[in-house]
Design an enzyme around this catalytic site. Sequence first.
Site, PDB file in Angstrom:
ATOM      1  CE  LYS A  20      -3.928  -2.290   0.576  1.00  9.63           C
ATOM      2  NZ  LYS A  20      -3.769  -3.727   0.786  1.00  9.63           N
TER       3      LYS A  20
HETATM    4  C1  LIG Z   1      -4.306  -4.867   0.506  1.00 15.28           C
HETATM    5  C2  LIG Z   1      -3.367  -6.246   0.446  1.00 15.28           C
HETATM    6  C3  LIG Z   1      -3.677  -7.168  -0.413  1.00 15.28           C
HETATM    7  C4  LIG Z   1      -4.922  -7.010  -1.336  1.00 15.28           C
HETATM    8  O1  LIG Z   1      -4.736  -6.017  -2.452  1.00 15.28           O
HETATM    9  P1  LIG Z   1      -5.858  -5.573  -3.221  1.00 15.28           P
HETATM   10  O2  LIG Z   1      -5.503  -4.392  -4.198  1.00 15.28           O
HETATM   11  O3  LIG Z   1      -7.244  -5.090  -2.368  1.00 15.28           O
HETATM   12  O4  LIG Z   1      -6.428  -6.738  -4.124  1.00 15.28           O
HETATM   13  C5  LIG Z   1      -2.894  -8.218  -0.299  1.00 15.28           C
HETATM   14  N1  LIG Z   1      -1.888  -8.261   0.280  1.00 15.28           N
HETATM   15  C6  LIG Z   1      -1.721  -7.471   1.223  1.00 15.28           C
HETATM   16  C7  LIG Z   1      -0.424  -7.536   2.189  1.00 15.28           C
HETATM   17  C8  LIG Z   1      -2.352  -6.197   1.363  1.00 15.28           C
HETATM   18  O5  LIG Z   1      -2.175  -5.331   2.319  1.00 15.28           O
END
Ligand SMILES: *Cc1c(COP(=O)(O)O)cnc(C)c1O
Length: 486
Positions: A110
Amino acid sequence: MKYFSTRGEGKEVSASAAILSGLADDGGLYVPAFIPKPDKTLEQMSAMGYQDLAYEILKLYLTDFSEEELRSCIISAYDEKFDTPVMTPVVQKGGCYFLELFHGKTLAFKDMALSILPYFLTTAARKNGQKNKIVILTATSGDTGKAALEGFKDVEGTEIIVFFPENGVSPVQKQQMVTSQGKNVHVVGVTGNFDDTQTAVKDIFTDAQMAMQMSEMGFVFSSANSINIGRLVPQIVYYFYAYFQMVNSGSITLGDEVSFTVPTGNFGNILAGYYAKHMGLPISKLICASNENKVIYDFFTTGVYDKNRDFVLTASPSMDILISSNLERLLYHTTESSEQTSALMAELQKTGSYRLKLDDSLFAPSFATEDETFQGIKEMYENGYIIDTHTSVAYMAFKKYASKTGDRTKNIIVSTASPFKFTESVCTSIDKKYDGVSPFELLDVVAELGGVKIPEPIKGLRNKEILHKTVCDKEQMKDIVLDILK
Ligand SMILES: *Cc1c(COP(=O)(O)O)cnc(C)c1O
């Protein structure tokens, strides 16, 4: 480049306006009018550093930002906050390639988008003459929350409110959030699950009366969730950058196809891969990895999207999602119809399910159970590499896909979080003797087992003061927002 709502009713807007509002007025998500092609060749781009490559890609989408504005956003976001010389390294371990996206401040992928979104937003506010203070309202399954809190901390002209499912995040994730500093930072636990939290936030966004009240108070909402197109676009960059690392290390030849396996929840990360493919990156398959909340797997395999099922709390909480927001964008792109997308979303809201045989062979669905996830961590540990639970879901999902199909295309597993965020699951997968040990003591164990240092941002975490203690249920979230802002 103009942006449209997936549901067709909102008017077309500029990139900066789409970023500012987050969600379109009709409740749909903004999508670009078309997927643009880079004006440099793959070969030219393969020689670029991350910042220059980011500029080449972002400029195609954020066309109302000047070169100076865009470069300034990029330079501010992608700097030594990232703790490795290559920001998003591809490493080869145990015969697999892993794209490590967790070297930012909050140790999850993120950070790739949320490091830059605050700069996009403040630039967009300036360009659109937005005088009201921007309130970032965010629902988090764990990682978005902390990444957004870090990104927006003390950013002039913004307040940030993060709602997280009180019992739906890991102890390290929770501690990261409730100890967040910053004078514009607010963190609230919710007694429901992530879907409840996300739906309540979406309702607040589309509540016209609330918007009026906000405006009178001198505020305007925006979103740091992946419904914001400003989150999605920066994620395209690392797909290209990973590909070029494979080329430059001699693992592939320029032009060869690769696959990516993406641990998926809200479908934002993998959708960026879809955009990359349609921009001309040679991608053979996007393997969509689900955990036991495998609503997307079932959708791809049966043609029925059905959220009417038990919500499972898994060891990969950031993927514990039954209403996968960004899938709406894929529906729009593949059906090329806002009427159909709108009807499907209405059906989903009414009945919790819809039916559509999606015609796109780029996506290959796969999933991993909890036991498989734990087994994957142990297996990779025995190969000398420690992965987190989400990455392990992808690793196992990929292995199942490869053995079922015999597909031998080079594959890159997208590693979305550091194992230090999920210490209990990681350590007990490796050895049951760690069962019951405090998650913070286990930081030292992960460091020792992996032969790596505890990342700087979470070193002192266990002793940090808890600054945010409010917990509410989903019905109270609106009042809490008003209280905070008053
Ligand atoms: C948010 C997240 C995901 C999923 O990603 P999306 O874009 O919501 O599909 C997978 N792994 C981690 C560690 C995340 O923080």
